[in-house]
Motif scaffolding. Structure first.
Motif, PDB file in Angstrom:
ATOM      1  N   GLU A 179       6.174  -9.636  -2.344  1.00  0.00           N
ATOM      2  CA  GLU A 179       5.571  -8.507  -2.872  1.00  0.00           C
ATOM      3  C   GLU A 179       4.374  -8.688  -2.420  1.00  0.00           C
ATOM      4  N   LYS A 180       3.757  -7.588  -1.352  1.00  0.00           N
ATOM      5  CA  LYS A 180       2.900  -8.010  -1.165  1.00  0.00           C
ATOM      6  C   LYS A 180       1.752  -6.463  -1.199  1.00  0.00           C
ATOM      7  N   LEU A 181       0.714  -6.236  -1.444  1.00  0.00           N
ATOM      8  CA  LEU A 181      -0.683  -5.315  -1.552  1.00  0.00           C
ATOM      9  C   LEU A 181      -1.106  -5.767   0.006  1.00  0.00           C
ATOM     10  N   ILE A 182      -1.288  -3.897   0.930  1.00  0.00           N
ATOM     11  CA  ILE A 182      -1.906  -4.166   1.941  1.00  0.00           C
ATOM     12  C   ILE A 182      -3.057  -3.021   1.473  1.00  0.00           C
ATOM     13  N   ILE A 183      -4.399  -3.546   1.905  1.00  0.00           N
ATOM     14  CA  ILE A 183      -5.185  -3.062   1.284  1.00  0.00           C
ATOM     15  C   ILE A 183      -5.886  -1.877   2.509  1.00  0.00           C
ATOM     16  N   PHE A 184      -5.891  -0.557   3.072  1.00  0.00           N
ATOM     17  CA  PHE A 184      -7.093   0.401   4.079  1.00  0.00           C
ATOM     18  C   PHE A 184      -8.540   0.238   3.189  1.00  0.00           C
ATOM     19  N   THR A 185      -9.420  -0.087   3.527  1.00  0.00           N
ATOM     20  CA  THR A 185     -10.454   0.494   2.685  1.00  0.00           C
ATOM     21  C   THR A 185     -11.734   0.693   4.165  1.00  0.00           C
ATOM     22  N   ALA A 186     -12.862   1.341   3.606  1.00  0.00           N
ATOM     23  CA  ALA A 186     -13.660   1.836   4.558  1.00  0.00           C
ATOM     24  C   ALA A 186     -15.178   2.485   3.514  1.00  0.00           C
ATOM     25  N   PRO A 187     -16.235   2.397   5.029  1.00  0.00           N
ATOM     26  CA  PRO A 187     -16.817   3.498   4.274  1.00  0.00           C
ATOM     27  C   PRO A 187     -15.946   5.383   4.193  1.00  0.00           C
ATOM     28  N   SER A 188     -16.481   6.546   3.332  1.00  0.00           N
ATOM     29  CA  SER A 188     -15.196   7.461   2.855  1.00  0.00           C
ATOM     30  C   SER A 188     -15.761   8.060   4.133  1.00  0.00           C
ATOM     31  N   GLY A 189     -14.788   8.898   5.725  1.00  0.00           N
ATOM     32  CA  GLY A 189     -14.449   9.618   6.213  1.00  0.00           C
ATOM     33  C   GLY A 189     -14.731   8.358   7.728  1.00  0.00           C
ATOM     34  N   ALA A 190     -14.047   7.207   7.333  1.00  0.00           N
ATOM     35  CA  ALA A 190     -14.098   6.974   8.796  1.00  0.00           C
ATOM     36  C   ALA A 190     -12.367   6.528   9.283  1.00  0.00           C
ATOM     37  N   GLY A 191     -11.580   7.218   8.275  1.00  0.00           N
ATOM     38  CA  GLY A 191     -10.452   7.599   8.394  1.00  0.00           C
ATOM     39  C   GLY A 191      -9.105   6.260   7.761  1.00  0.00           C
ATOM     40  N   LYS A 192      -9.364   6.390   6.722  1.00  0.00           N
ATOM     41  CA  LYS A 192      -8.191   5.122   5.866  1.00  0.00           C
ATOM     42  C   LYS A 192      -7.187   6.196   5.617  1.00  0.00           C
ATOM     43  N   THR A 193      -7.595   7.748   4.975  1.00  0.00           N
ATOM     44  CA  THR A 193      -6.319   8.266   4.479  1.00  0.00           C
ATOM     45  C   THR A 193      -5.150   8.948   6.381  1.00  0.00           C
ATOM     46  N   THR A 194      -6.269   8.759   7.402  1.00  0.00           N
ATOM     47  CA  THR A 194      -5.364   9.291   8.575  1.00  0.00           C
ATOM     48  C   THR A 194      -4.131   8.082   8.516  1.00  0.00           C
ATOM     49  N   ILE A 195      -5.095   6.919   8.865  1.00  0.00           N
ATOM     50  CA  ILE A 195      -4.592   5.770   9.313  1.00  0.00           C
ATOM     51  C   ILE A 195      -3.447   5.581   8.412  1.00  0.00           C
ATOM     52  N   VAL A 196      -3.347   5.738   7.071  1.00  0.00           N
ATOM     53  CA  VAL A 196      -2.420   5.019   6.211  1.00  0.00           C
ATOM     54  C   VAL A 196      -1.134   6.506   6.030  1.00  0.00           C
ATOM     55  N   ARG A 197      -0.913   8.101   6.139  1.00  0.00           N
ATOM     56  CA  ARG A 197      -0.820   8.998   6.301  1.00  0.00           C
ATOM     57  C   ARG A 197       0.355   8.368   7.351  1.00  0.00           C
ATOM     58  N   HIS A 198      -0.602   7.932   8.696  1.00  0.00           N
ATOM     59  CA  HIS A 198       0.873   7.960   9.603  1.00  0.00           C
ATOM     60  C   HIS A 198       1.477   6.381   9.374  1.00  0.00           C
ATOM     61  N   LEU A 199       0.904   5.824   8.650  1.00  0.00           N
ATOM     62  CA  LEU A 199       1.882   4.310   8.395  1.00  0.00           C
ATOM     63  C   LEU A 199       2.911   4.649   7.504  1.00  0.00           C
ATOM     64  N   LEU A 200       2.803   5.496   6.757  1.00  0.00           N
ATOM     65  CA  LEU A 200       3.828   5.576   5.412  1.00  0.00           C
ATOM     66  C   LEU A 200       4.803   6.353   5.756  1.00  0.00           C
ATOM     67  N   LYS A 201       4.584   7.206   7.527  1.00  0.00           N
ATOM     68  CA  LYS A 201       5.738   8.251   8.227  1.00  0.00           C
ATOM     69  C   LYS A 201       6.342   7.204   8.836  1.00  0.00           C
ATOM     70  N   THR A 202       5.709   5.971   9.294  1.00  0.00           N
ATOM     71  CA  THR A 202       6.208   5.287   9.905  1.00  0.00           C
ATOM     72  C   THR A 202       7.388   3.943   9.329  1.00  0.00           C
ATOM     73  N   LEU A 203       6.810   3.170   8.738  1.00  0.00           N
ATOM     74  CA  LEU A 203       6.899   2.276   7.921  1.00  0.00           C
ATOM     75  C   LEU A 203       7.391   2.381   7.079  1.00  0.00           C
ATOM     76  N   ASP A 204       9.160   2.220   6.768  1.00  0.00           N
ATOM     77  CA  ASP A 204       9.901   2.782   5.397  1.00  0.00           C
ATOM     78  C   ASP A 204       9.465   1.975   4.406  1.00  0.00           C
TER      79      ASP A 204
END
Ligand code: ADP
Ligand code: 5GP
Length: 206
Positions: free
Chosen positions: A13-38
């Motif tokens: 039961e793990k938790l993986i957090i992507f955090t950063a200032p707004s505009g750093a690219g979190k959403t872009t990276i997280v969306r990619h991971l969601l497409k790639t890792l099932d």
């Protein structure tokens, strides 16, 4: 002897957090991971901010009123919540984490630095907190401007907060430089795979 990665992941039961200032690219990276890792699933936060045109309620966020947000605080529905910008509230719902774990998946978050600290504190052993670092403050501001999602007033607020948030880099488990996007996406995959599969003993289900 045979091993099943799926069986192994179910035990976690793990938790993986992507955090950063707004505009750093979190959403872009997280969306990619969601497409790639099932084996990961996104914790959809609740927010009082307005929906952007390309966003979907219930997927990107639960867009709720201030009254509803307050009620959820009173009902202890949040694992953490923050007033990230003046009068704009964001919060992680306990039920999202439970739902995802019940599906035998690991939870991935896109949240601000303070929320990340709170979750890490609540689940120190289960959490990996990744700080997404832009190449420079100037590049960060440029990306935010080019995203064209903010008004001038909102950009100002985000720039001011980003200045402060950049100083949080050392408080997290890993720093991921997001300069060349392709490289950052590959690095992000490696970081998540290592955390989820990494140091655990393989389970023999033969
Ligand atoms: P955050 O979720 O951290 O606020 P976003 O993922 O929305 O950031 O990224 C901000 C903007 O920068 C978006 O328009 C995105 O397409 C762009 N972007 C993200 N990473 C890069 C990169 N490595 N190079 C150039 N532009 C990027
Ligand atoms: P945005 O409005 O750009 O979607 O998000 C603004 C900031 O709020 C980002 O840093 C984002 O990661 C953060 N955020 C989103 N959801 C949550 C949440 O549930 N809790 C906290 N603390 N921050 C969040």
């Amino acid at each position: 002897m045979s091993f099943s990665m799926k069986e192994k992941i179910k035990q976690q039961e793990k938790l993986i957090i992507f955090t950063a200032p707004s505009g750093a690219g979190k959403t872009t990276i997280v969306r990619h991971l969601l497409k790639t890792l099932d084996y990961i699933s996104f914790s959809t936060s609740a927010t009082t901010r307005d929906k952007r045109p390309h966003e979907t309620n219930g997927k990107d966020y639960y867009f709720i009123s201030h009254e509803e947000f307050k009620q959820k605080i009173a009902d202890d529905e949040f694992l953490e919540w923050e007033e990230v910008y003046e009068n704009q509230f964001y919060g992680t719902l306990k039920k999202e984490v439970k739902r995802i774990w019940a599906e035998d998946k690991q939870v991935i978050f896109d949240i601000d630095v303070k929320g990340a600290e709170s979750i890490k504190k609540a689940y120190p052993e289960k959490t990996l907190a990744v700080f997404v670092k832009p190449p420079s403050k100037e590049v960060l501001f440029d990306r935010l401007r080019k995203r064209k999602t903010e008004t001038e007033a909102s950009l100002k607020k985000r720039f001011a907060r980003a200045e402060r948030e950049l100083a949080y880099e050392d408080k997290f488990d890993t720093v991921l430089l997001n300069d060349v996007l392709e490289e950052a996406l590959e690095d992000a995959e490696e970081i998540v795979k290592n955390f989820v599969y990494g140091d655990e003993k393989m389970i023999d289900i033969a």
